[in-house]
Design a protein around this motif. Structure first.
Motif, PDB file in Angstrom:
ATOM      1  N   PHE A   4      50.747  19.294  47.289  1.00 30.29           N
ATOM      2  CA  PHE A   4      52.203  19.391  47.357  1.00 30.29           C
ATOM      3  C   PHE A   4      52.792  18.656  46.168  1.00 30.29           C
ATOM      4  N   GLN A   5      54.074  18.891  45.907  1.00 31.02           N
ATOM      5  CA  GLN A   5      54.774  18.211  44.825  1.00 31.02           C
ATOM      6  C   GLN A   5      55.829  17.294  45.425  1.00 31.02           C
ATOM      7  N   GLU A   6      56.012  16.124  44.804  1.00 32.05           N
ATOM      8  CA  GLU A   6      56.995  15.181  45.319  1.00 32.05           C
ATOM      9  C   GLU A   6      57.458  14.263  44.197  1.00 32.05           C
ATOM     10  N   SER A   7      58.774  14.071  44.111  1.00 33.62           N
ATOM     11  CA  SER A   7      59.352  13.214  43.076  1.00 33.62           C
ATOM     12  C   SER A   7      59.517  11.778  43.541  1.00 33.62           C
ATOM     13  N   ALA A   8      59.390  11.543  44.838  1.00 34.29           N
ATOM     14  CA  ALA A   8      59.610  10.204  45.380  1.00 34.29           C
ATOM     15  C   ALA A   8      58.319   9.388  45.372  1.00 34.29           C
ATOM     16  N   VAL A   9      58.472   8.095  45.586  1.00 38.29           N
ATOM     17  CA  VAL A   9      57.314   7.226  45.782  1.00 38.29           C
ATOM     18  C   VAL A   9      56.635   7.603  47.093  1.00 38.29           C
ATOM     19  N   TYR A  10      55.460   7.049  47.306  1.00 35.80           N
ATOM     20  CA  TYR A  10      54.737   7.327  48.546  1.00 35.80           C
ATOM     21  C   TYR A  10      55.609   6.988  49.755  1.00 35.80           C
ATOM     22  N   GLY A  11      55.573   7.895  50.737  1.00 34.40           N
ATOM     23  CA  GLY A  11      56.288   7.649  51.984  1.00 34.40           C
ATOM     24  C   GLY A  11      55.422   8.048  53.160  1.00 34.40           C
ATOM     25  N   ALA A  12      55.269   7.147  54.135  1.00 34.19           N
ATOM     26  CA  ALA A  12      54.402   7.430  55.279  1.00 34.19           C
ATOM     27  C   ALA A  12      54.904   8.605  56.108  1.00 34.19           C
ATOM     28  N   SER A  13      56.210   8.883  56.060  1.00 34.07           N
ATOM     29  CA  SER A  13      56.772   9.957  56.882  1.00 34.07           C
ATOM     30  C   SER A  13      56.495  11.342  56.305  1.00 34.07           C
ATOM     31  N   TYR A  14      56.079  11.429  55.050  1.00 30.29           N
ATOM     32  CA  TYR A  14      55.769  12.735  54.457  1.00 30.29           C
ATOM     33  C   TYR A  14      54.410  12.707  53.750  1.00 30.29           C
TER      34      TYR A  14
ATOM     35  N   ASP B 160      44.810  17.634  49.586  1.00 30.87           N
ATOM     36  CA  ASP B 160      43.792  17.164  48.647  1.00 30.87           C
ATOM     37  C   ASP B 160      44.401  16.491  47.425  1.00 30.87           C
ATOM     38  N   PHE B 161      45.499  17.038  46.923  1.00 29.39           N
ATOM     39  CA  PHE B 161      46.111  16.478  45.716  1.00 29.39           C
ATOM     40  C   PHE B 161      47.619  16.442  45.874  1.00 29.39           C
ATOM     41  N   VAL B 162      48.244  15.609  45.060  1.00 31.88           N
ATOM     42  CA  VAL B 162      49.696  15.549  45.018  1.00 31.88           C
ATOM     43  C   VAL B 162      50.126  15.725  43.569  1.00 31.88           C
ATOM     44  N   MET B 163      51.166  16.499  43.364  1.00 33.45           N
ATOM     45  CA  MET B 163      51.770  16.658  42.049  1.00 33.45           C
ATOM     46  C   MET B 163      52.969  15.709  41.966  1.00 33.45           C
ATOM     47  N   VAL B 164      52.767  14.566  41.344  1.00 29.33           N
ATOM     48  CA  VAL B 164      53.854  13.619  41.119  1.00 29.33           C
ATOM     49  C   VAL B 164      54.839  14.295  40.168  1.00 29.33           C
ATOM     50  N   TYR B 165      56.112  14.389  40.589  1.00 28.57           N
ATOM     51  CA  TYR B 165      57.063  15.195  39.829  1.00 28.57           C
ATOM     52  C   TYR B 165      57.939  14.332  38.928  1.00 28.57           C
ATOM     53  N   GLY B 166      57.992  14.694  37.641  1.00 24.24           N
ATOM     54  CA  GLY B 166      58.935  14.080  36.719  1.00 24.24           C
ATOM     55  C   GLY B 166      58.358  12.932  35.927  1.00 24.24           C
ATOM     56  N   ILE B 167      58.819  12.825  34.668  1.00 22.85           N
ATOM     57  CA  ILE B 167      58.366  11.765  33.770  1.00 22.85           C
ATOM     58  C   ILE B 167      59.537  10.827  33.495  1.00 22.85           C
ATOM     59  N   ASP B 168      59.431   9.618  33.994  1.00 16.48           N
ATOM     60  CA  ASP B 168      60.446   8.600  33.724  1.00 16.48           C
ATOM     61  C   ASP B 168      59.785   7.236  33.871  1.00 16.48           C
ATOM     62  N   GLU B 169      60.579   6.182  33.867  1.00 15.58           N
ATOM     63  CA  GLU B 169      60.005   4.835  33.923  1.00 15.58           C
ATOM     64  C   GLU B 169      59.333   4.534  35.257  1.00 15.58           C
TER      65      GLU B 169
ATOM     66  N   MET C 145      53.694  17.162  37.628  1.00 18.36           N
ATOM     67  CA  MET C 145      54.494  18.366  37.398  1.00 18.36           C
ATOM     68  C   MET C 145      55.790  17.971  36.715  1.00 18.36           C
ATOM     69  N   THR C 146      56.185  18.773  35.741  1.00 19.70           N
ATOM     70  CA  THR C 146      57.467  18.546  35.080  1.00 19.70           C
ATOM     71  C   THR C 146      58.059  19.879  34.653  1.00 19.70           C
ATOM     72  N   GLY C 147      59.382  19.934  34.582  1.00 15.62           N
ATOM     73  CA  GLY C 147      60.045  21.153  34.138  1.00 15.62           C
ATOM     74  C   GLY C 147      59.834  21.372  32.656  1.00 15.62           C
ATOM     75  N   VAL C 148      59.498  22.594  32.278  1.00 18.62           N
ATOM     76  CA  VAL C 148      59.302  22.884  30.865  1.00 18.62           C
ATOM     77  C   VAL C 148      60.542  23.541  30.258  1.00 18.62           C
ATOM     78  N   ALA C 149      61.381  24.165  31.074  1.00 20.32           N
ATOM     79  CA  ALA C 149      62.590  24.817  30.565  1.00 20.32           C
ATOM     80  C   ALA C 149      63.825  23.939  30.721  1.00 20.32           C
ATOM     81  N   TRP C 150      63.731  22.890  31.512  1.00 23.03           N
ATOM     82  CA  TRP C 150      64.882  22.043  31.786  1.00 23.03           C
ATOM     83  C   TRP C 150      64.383  20.699  32.301  1.00 23.03           C
ATOM     84  N   GLY C 151      65.241  19.727  32.288  1.00 19.92           N
ATOM     85  CA  GLY C 151      64.889  18.406  32.791  1.00 19.92           C
ATOM     86  C   GLY C 151      65.916  17.380  32.331  1.00 19.92           C
ATOM     87  N   ASN C 152      65.649  16.141  32.628  1.00 17.32           N
ATOM     88  CA  ASN C 152      66.545  15.052  32.212  1.00 17.32           C
ATOM     89  C   ASN C 152      66.224  14.672  30.766  1.00 17.32           C
TER      90      ASN C 152
END
Length: 729
Positions: A12-22, A27-36, A55-62
């Motif tokens: 699955f893909q997720e932009s947030a930090v680890y969360g026990a509720s989700y 098998d794998f996680v796609m950490v979304y977005g490149i920032d600090e 995972m990161t957007g190639v056509a758009w992003g921050n």
């Protein structure tokens, strides 16, 4: 159920930090977005045992620092995709996040940004959605790219069919070039700097959806890039509920559309050795629907994907935090509510089952039908009406995706009836019609050998090379049945192309094809060609969608053509359902608007995987417009006669059996009600959940007839949570 995470069957893909509720325990996680925050997010998910992708957007992003000149001292807003009115085409509703023209400068910026993820140790990178809108092509950057590519002055895309086609072809080329450079450069960087083999994947909508929504993307061009390792098929309720027309009725047909979308994505990689994950989404980007609506459409999407058994890897959810922590409208309209307990449990049952879908197939009508509708990347290149040009941008992610599409665009064109007019009349009769990637005919010598019947029209796409016709003609002469539908009315027939240049003077590519087949194209007819046959229906394929008579005319032409094949006979199995077995799993769907309105009955005992209680049922009756995902209890029974998991809403690990009973470790989202059904050769007398030195008695239900037990418990976020079952001695 236990499996090695290295197989990467689910993620699955997720932009947030680890969360026990989700914490879905894929098998794998796609950490979304490149920032600090990226290194910390990677660390947290890695500590929980996940294989880490990015995972990161190639056509758009921050990418405001790049746009505003903070990266290299030059303002880059001229590289934002721009429409005819000079307005930037914006992603979502934030005005400073435009879709980008993938210039070499922008590609270099992306490479430097992504390098940080390589340094952080990710094993794979997903470059999401390389998208260029059809109504774009007016920025200064694009004009420069036009001059470099075509070596002629830029032509406004709205000025002619030729200019529009050439603009879209260039858009696909630019993203192909960008992805090739990104993946090649960063693979080399990972290898030379860290001696690590880095993998690259491209999450992308289907060719059908991109054409329907008027977006250009490389699609099959990426097959030719050795640096690209595969795709994620981004198909979900939001794409598949886009309305289409059948027998003149325009409405959502989520199952049928999803079936065709997953079909073209399966075809995209057939024979390539590249990986494909199928995406499902338990909700969708539009937050205005109820949980009941999301569940109904989710089940349709899952079944549609499972009917394509060449793919057995899945992205089980984008953004699980918005699923398991989100609030959506209640059924009674009184407000918003969190995910219903039963739906949460069902989702986890399905998500873990999806990790076990690689099985040999039993022969069936679904695996042997071999009927295809040809579609090419060029379908994306001709998506404007020049007398009614609209420059309004389409918004995919503003919460009203389909409504925005329809309000801003000509719905006749949005419906993509030329394609659906060929596909739906057969699909609605239970024929396993698959979209076939025409571009791949050039890539693989025997690509068409899996098919006996093909439907083709050049009224919504164009063949990019003449040798495609040589291959099609050879396929027909070897016993294939080709049905061509078209009236040569498409204005894009007049674009500058191989069929009217270099000594050729055909008014349409159809004429060149028929010349290779040595058949007459003056009127609708059926002609023999070698061992095969060609049916010609001289109407625009839109007409096959717009009325019952049009759909019937297409089916009649198909039947006449297949009956004229001189080689081995071709039989079309007409029915009102799909039914497929993948090992012990039964996947079925009953069609509405079909040849019958009776339910389909499947004999048991089976476990209903769409029921959160995982019941054992003696039979299942599926009504029209219904779907089923079942586990055959006898087919799946282990030969050793011992304990084995049938289905569970947890990741099951360390299953061990003894004389006294069995136990296993469970992992899953915290405080979600979980169930697990096991084969169990003896009647249990107790069941217990143990964690961190604590114990809880848990409920269980013994089914003596099937010798199975259903266990009920609640997930906890502790590292080691064990279920212990004791049986009669």
């Amino acid at each position: 159920m236990a499996r090695d995470r290295r197989e990467e069957r689910t993620g699955f893909q997720e932009s947030a930090v680890y969360g026990a509720s989700y914490d879905l325990q894929t098998d794998f996680v796609m950490v979304y977005g490149i920032d600090e925050t990226m290194p910390e997010r990677i660390r947290q998910w890695s500590e929980k045992g996940y294989i880490i992708h990015l995972m990161t957007g190639v056509a758009w992003g921050n990418y405001q620092d790049y746009l505003d000149g903070h990266v290299d001292g030059r303002i880059h807003w001229d590289e934002a995709q721009t429409d005819r009115n000079g307005d930037h085409i914006i992603h979502g509703v934030t005005p400073d996040i435009p879709y980008m023209v993938p210039t070499l400068s922008y590609t270099k910026f992306l490479a430097e940004s992504i390098r940080l993820a390589v340094d952080a140790g990710v094993e794979a990178i997903h470059l999401e959605e390389p998208e260029f809108w059809v109504n774009g092509g007016y920025s200064e950057a694009f004009k420069r790219e036009w001059r470099l590519y075509y070596r002629e002055p830029w032509s406004p895309p709205h000025s002619s069919a030729d200019a529009q086609f050439r603009a879209s072809k260039l858009k696909a080329h630019l993203y192909t070039r960008s992805l090739d450079r990104l993946c090649t450069e960063l693979k080399e960087y990972a290898l030379t700097r860290y001696d690590r083999d880095l993998r690259f994947y491209v999450p992308t909508h289907s060719l059908i959806n991109y054409t329907q929504w008027r977006i250009v993307s490389p699609e099959s061009q990426l097959i030719d890039l050795p640096s690209v390792d595969g795709y994620i098929a981004q198909i979900w309720t939001g794409t598949s509920r886009t309305p289409n027309v059948y027998k003149g009725i325009r409405k959502e047909r989520t199952f049928e559309t999803a079936y065709l979308e997953y079909g073209i994505m399966q075809e995209l990689v057939r024979g390539t050795g590249k990986r494909m994950w199928f995406l499902h989404d338990p909700i969708e980007d539009n937050p205005t629907y109820t949980w009941a609506d999301y569940k109904l459409n989710y089940c349709q999407i899952v079944v549609a994907s499972l009917l394509h058994p060449a793919v057995s890897h899945y992205e089980v959810s984008p953004w699980p935090r918005r699923v398991f922590e989100g609030q959506y409208p209640s059924e009674d309209g009184s407000g918003k509510e969190g995910i219903p307990s039963g739906y949460a449990t069902m989702l986890l049952n399905i998500m873990h089952t999806l990790g076990n879908m690689e099985h040999e197939l039993e022969p069936s009508e679904e695996t042997m039908s071999r009927v295809g509708v040809l579609i090419a990347d060029s379908a994306m290149f001709q998506r404007l009406k020049f007398d009614e040009y609209s420059s309004a941008p389409l918004h995919k992610y503003d919460g009203t995706s389909t409504a925005a599409l329809e309000s801003n665009q000509d719905t006749d064109l949005l419906d993509f009836s030329a394609f659906y007019g060929l596909a739906l009349p057969l699909l609605k009769q239970g024929i396993s019609v698959r979209p076939v990637q025409l571009d791949n005919v050039r890539r693989f010598a025997d690509y068409l050998s899996d098919y006996r019947v093909l439907l083709l029209s050049y009224e919504f796409m164009k063949p990019e090379y003449p040798d495609l016709h040589f291959a099609l003609a050879g396929w027909v002469r070897n016993g294939g049945a080709l049905i061509y539908v078209g009236d040569d009315s498409d204005p894009y027939h007049a674009i500058r192309a191989w069929w009217n240049e270099g000594g050729l003077s055909y008014t349409s590519p159809r004429e060149h094809l028929f010349a290779q087949l040595d058949i007459d194209g003056s009127h609708s007819s059926v002609s023999s060609s070698g061992k095969g046959a060609v049916g010609y229906l001289a109407v625009h394929p839109d007409s096959c969608a717009n009325s019952s008579e049009g759909a019937a005319a297409l089916v009649d032409m198909v039947e006449k053509t297949v009956s004229s094949v001189a080689s081995a006979p071709i039989e079309l199995q007409i029915k009102h359902y799909f039914h497929l077995r993948r090992g012990p799993y039964i996947i079925a769907a009953v069609l509405e608007e079909s040849v019958a309105e009776t339910p389909l009955t499947i004999a048991g005992p089976v476990v209903d995987l769409f029921d959160p209680e995982l019941p054992i049922v003696p039979k299942v009756s599926i009504a029209p417009d219904g779907q089923a995902f079942l586990f055959d209890v006898e087919k799946g029974r282990p030969a050793h006669g011992g304990v084995e998991c049938i289905a569970a809403s947890s990741r099951i690990e360390a299953l061990a059996q003894s004389e006294a009973g069995f136990e296993f470790r469970v992992k899953g989202p915290e405080q979600i009600r979980a169930v697990a059904r096991f084969y169990c050769p003896k009647k249990p007398v107790s069941a217990m959940l143990a964690w961190s030195g604590k114990k809880d008695i848990i409920l269980f239900e013994w089914d003596a007839a099937s010798e199975t037990v259903l266990l009920k418990y609640e997930h906890r976020s502790d590292a080691d949570v064990v279920v212990k079952v004791r049986w009669e001695s």
